[in-house]
Design an enzyme around this catalytic site. Structure first.
Site, PDB file in Angstrom:
ATOM      1  N   GLU A  35      10.636  25.822  15.338  1.00 27.93           N
ATOM      2  CA  GLU A  35      11.847  25.057  15.645  1.00 27.93           C
ATOM      3  C   GLU A  35      11.882  23.710  14.896  1.00 27.93           C
ATOM      4  O   GLU A  35      12.956  23.220  14.539  1.00 27.93           O
ATOM      5  CB  GLU A  35      11.944  24.866  17.165  1.00 27.93           C
ATOM      6  CG  GLU A  35      13.130  24.072  17.647  1.00 27.93           C
ATOM      7  CD  GLU A  35      14.480  24.614  17.177  1.00 27.93           C
ATOM      8  OE1 GLU A  35      14.615  25.842  16.975  1.00 27.93           O
ATOM      9  OE2 GLU A  35      15.391  23.776  16.976  1.00 27.93           O
ATOM     10  N   HIS A  37      10.911  23.115  11.785  1.00 22.92           N
ATOM     11  CA  HIS A  37      11.506  23.387  10.466  1.00 22.92           C
ATOM     12  C   HIS A  37      13.010  23.609  10.581  1.00 22.92           C
ATOM     13  O   HIS A  37      13.795  23.127   9.767  1.00 22.92           O
ATOM     14  CB  HIS A  37      10.890  24.650   9.839  1.00 22.92           C
ATOM     15  CG  HIS A  37       9.433  24.550   9.536  1.00 22.92           C
ATOM     16  ND1 HIS A  37       8.478  25.150  10.309  1.00 22.92           N
ATOM     17  CD2 HIS A  37       8.776  23.927   8.524  1.00 22.92           C
ATOM     18  CE1 HIS A  37       7.284  24.910   9.784  1.00 22.92           C
ATOM     19  NE2 HIS A  37       7.436  24.166   8.707  1.00 22.92           N
TER      20      HIS A  37
END
Lengths: 282, 282
Positions: A35, A37
């Site tokens: 999450e 990224h």
């Protein structure tokens, strides 16, 4: 979504976008997305017309004793995730095209920014990072690039390099994304054994503890460091690499906390998994 | 002709040209122009729509014992010469804008190309060159850049750096331009006292001698080096810095001459003026 493997093809795409007056946002990554990224990619999407994500596990930023070979990879899953995040291009070059035979150039930022914190325990790491990011900026030609604040020293190094080499890329820092229990998201979290998860929380809890003590009026980083070291070592299988209080821009150590002071932590869990975390103290 | 002082203004000009589909040719210089520089500018004019010349006496490529302060300068004369040569922009930044407070990034090419020849007697020189050329390429954004073959090792270093960092600039080498008597043109020739002029010819005459002996069948670089050293030292006030026979691309020393062998010379005249020259032997 396009998957591009070759630097020349990536640059051709970038030049077409520039010609059409489109802004490109880049998120450089080593893949194995979480999450954290995805939040960088969404942020890039707000700042640019098209988002390119680079996925390259860069060998030159790993030390000989580090986890290059073991670094987690899952290309198919990564592709699906970036496609769902609205990314236009996934640039996934192979090492032999990034570092062909005869390659011998290094971009290095001075010891003021790279000699301490992670730079002390990972010699050569930041030269590897600066060199590959310089290459990625030249290949992808972004207007803006988004980096996570978790790699706090990396961010300072990249800002410096980008300004010093006149790369003309706007660098945007995105806040740390955490699990519900406070653990900073990292691809390396997948190395943790179930019983080590609690010990991994020692980092984010140490940050919270530092803030609590500072809010009560403590300003001495020496006294805080002693308290935090004992606190972290009270979790099983933890070994502090560093606890540093530094100025947010210069990364120089400070004796007294103020509004610009960042506490940066690196802790090894089970002698194997090195995790980092950081944040403003006040 | 426009004179541009600020990097940001230079980049704005470059972006306008790119938008209009114009090709930019760059000739990076340290000024004090002679016919050698002008021939580079004319060559750039054949290869691009607009020529930019940078004039910057780059402090970071001079050693502490070298001639930075004394390096010859004549801005007015230089302006008139480039204007007459059909150059569109003279980019002449000040050092404080190229290296502002806090600057700390170095671009360095490995010792295979920088550890020998001029790199041995001028430590740090080629890192200074690579860093400033990387900056100039990013600021001026040329399609093609023209360099003189006189700085033969510099050319190899810049080719390597340009490829390694994906700078996307075509590097063109232009042959050495010589005075009528054979002396390779150089801004440093102005340092020569009248009676040292003959000694300065020892370089080009040594190249000619090497070619004559090689044409007679000699292939041993060891024997040739001995002959050339004695020949150069037969001129007054000469001191050989190096006589090297190297492969034209790799710059690695060779024991036997072949078609790819370059002889490279550096000679100090009067203990003060260091001159270089080079050329293919066969």
């Amino acid at each position: 979504m396009q998957i591009i493997r070759h630097p020349a093809e990536m640059t051709a795409w970038a030049k077409e976008q520039a010609k059409a007056g489109h802004r490109i946002g880049l998120v450089p990554t080593m893949g194995f997305f979480h999450e954290g990224h995805l939040s960088l990619m969404r942020r890039a999407g707000q700042l640019a017309d098209f988002v390119a994500v680079s996925l390259f596990v860069n060998p030159t930023q790993f030390g000989p004793q580090e986890d290059l070979a073991a670094y987690p990879r899952n290309f198919e899953r990564d592709c699906a995730m970036v496609e769902a995040a609205g990314v236009s291009v996934l640039f996934a070059p192979i090492a032999a095209e990034m570092y062909p035979a005869g390659f011998s150039t290094t971009v290095a930022v001075g010891a003021e920014l790279t000699g301490q914190l992670c730079g002390a325990s990972r010699p050569g790491h930041f030269a590897g990072v600066a060199t590959v990011v310089c290459k990625l900026f030249n290949i992808v030609q972004p207007d803006v690039a988004v980096f996570g604040q978790k790699d706090f020293q990396q961010l300072a190094v990249i800002r410096r390099m980008t300004a010093d080499l006149n790369l003309g890329v706007e660098i945007v820092a995105h806040p740390i994304v955490r699990e519900a229990d406070g653990l900073a998201m990292s691809s390396r979290n997948t190395y943790l054994l179930p019983q080590q998860r609690e010990s991994a929380l020692s980092l984010s809890r140490a940050l919270a503890l530092a803030r609590t003590i500072a809010a009560e009026g403590e300003r001495s980083t020496e006294r805080l460091t002693t308290v935090l070291r004992d606190f972290i070592h009270s979790f099983p299988e933890t070994e502090v690499d560093y606890i540093s209080f530094v100025h947010q821009d210069t990364l120089q150590q400070v004796a007294e906390i103020d509004e610009k002071t960042v506490i940066a932590l690196a802790v090894k869990i089970g002698g194997r998994v090195r995790l980092i975390d950081n944040g403003l103290v006040l």
